[in-house]
Enzyme design. Sequence first.
Site, mmCIF file in Angstrom:
data_model
loop_
_atom_site.group_PDB
_atom_site.id
_atom_site.type_symbol
_atom_site.label_atom_id
_atom_site.label_comp_id
_atom_site.label_asym_id
_atom_site.label_seq_id
_atom_site.Cartn_x
_atom_site.Cartn_y
_atom_site.Cartn_z
ATOM 1 N N GLY A 121 0.813 -1.218 0.000
ATOM 2 C CA GLY A 121 0.000 0.000 0.000
ATOM 3 C C GLY A 121 0.838 1.257 0.000
ATOM 4 N N GLY A 122 2.097 1.150 -0.446
ATOM 5 C CA GLY A 122 2.936 2.337 -0.572
ATOM 6 C C GLY A 122 3.341 2.967 0.744
ATOM 7 N N SER A 167 4.938 -5.489 -2.469
ATOM 8 C CA SER A 167 5.093 -4.059 -2.732
ATOM 9 C C SER A 167 5.735 -3.389 -1.521
ATOM 10 C CB SER A 167 3.733 -3.445 -3.087
ATOM 11 O OG SER A 167 3.881 -2.170 -3.644
#
Length: 544
Positions: free
Chosen positions: A127-128, A213
């Site tokens: 989710g960055g 991620s």
Amino acid sequence: MKFLMVAVVTMTIQACSQQRAEMTLQVNTKAGVVEGIAEDGVKKFLGVQFAAAPVGDLRWQAPQPVPAWEGVRDAKTFGNDPMQPNIFGDMSFRGASRSEDCLYLNIWTPATYVDEGLPVLIYFNGGGLMAGSGSEPRYDGTAIAQLGVIGVTANYREGIFGFFAHPDLTAEASYKGSGNYGFLDQVAAIQWVKDNIAAFGGDPNRINIVGESAGSFSTSLLMCSPLSKGNLAGVMGSSGAEVLPYGAVAQADADAAGKQLLESKGLMSVADARALSADSLQALFPPRSMANVVLDGYFMKESADDVFKKGEQAQVPLLVGWNSQESSPASALRGQDQTLANYKKAMTATFGDMTDEIFEAYGLQTDDDLFSMKSLNLAGDLFTGFPTWKWADYHAKTSQQPVYRYKYMHPRPQVSAKMGNMVGALAGGVREMTDEEKKALDERPKFPAGAVHSADIEYAMGNLATNEYYDWQEEDYAISKLFLTYYANFCKYGNPNGEGLPTWTPINGQDVAPVMYIDVNSAEKADAAMENAYRTLEKFYLSR
């Protein structure tokens, strides 16, 4: 007679002492008793607090131990999700609400007895570093628990709450650093598992971590941090790593940026910012990608690159990979016609005088190449592929532990017809189709179909059934079973291989590394051209 009675009593005591303690739904953690639920053949302990609520004066402090409690706490529903707005509108959460009080983890255990010593897998969400939660269905630990691995998900502070540095914070911290609070939450979660997982039937010396991620960036750092690397038995990562070309930020630079950020909103001190409610703070500072780890002298004393170069990372097995369509040339073309000339012109701003060499290495020579996997390879490598490759390359060179590399190829199926006029979105959900996309339906496909960023998560964790948006087929479930089994075997044995699975060879000591291509017909292959492309991109990054 007296001797016989003593012998009988002794044998009875020994028999009783040898009876195995059953794993019940009430577990005594170091802070107190939690009570979970039994579903799907596993025991679930949801919303277990692993650190004190980071609110009030604890906002922007390293996580503190969870206060002990008396009695029995329910662990039957997910705790609060981290503070975040709807950055990725298709993310699905199961937490009670969104709150600064978010340091909760979830445990799925298949143990029947307390002493089973099962391996553990902790998943850190993507989710960055701005969004996400351990309550998301795609990370659910039920399926991997059914294969004999305790599944754990753990929240960490996101955005401004988790990744904000400031000179005031650095001055007040015992370690004289600030900015890595979300990463420190992950460290605290690992330590909590180390201290408590035996009571859930787990082995504290068999803790594996994985993330996708931003979660993968996190696991690459946790593998290097002096605070966590000693607690790990294995590490996995999907689509990202905090190594070349990404870098670390000096504490002084992070402090200066944080001070400027506050002052831009009229806040002259951390005390002023702490006086704001969580909602007010979030409204004032909408999340942005809080790019790089801070060299705070505590969580990280030097960059991950430097740690890996010296071989000072956790010396454990590593399994990493990325997807076939992490990005596309469209992001660089910005609406221009899809021609090689336009793409090369767009990328010259990045590559400079190495543009031709890099394009040649990736096989980009004609306009048709722009509509092939060649263009997706370059675009994806610039996003997450190359740093993930470099992570594996480092570890294979500076450790004696096996390194397994994969590329996930299988695209998601079509969005289910019941969803109507919708298309797939970034976090596994759907969004409304744009006018441009409607128009393009009858035109030539812009790029070949591949596995987009984050498309692997439900497959790898065996959670396709939790996502009702897609028209999953038998082949999807077969791929998911394979992927999940590789994950489970890695956690159990430090090796993904097993009976009936395509053989997966470590990349260690190989000039052209074997890579597992996960698809309908999964198999490993070595690709000299792609290895040359990575080395060419490495040459570019090192020349900057």
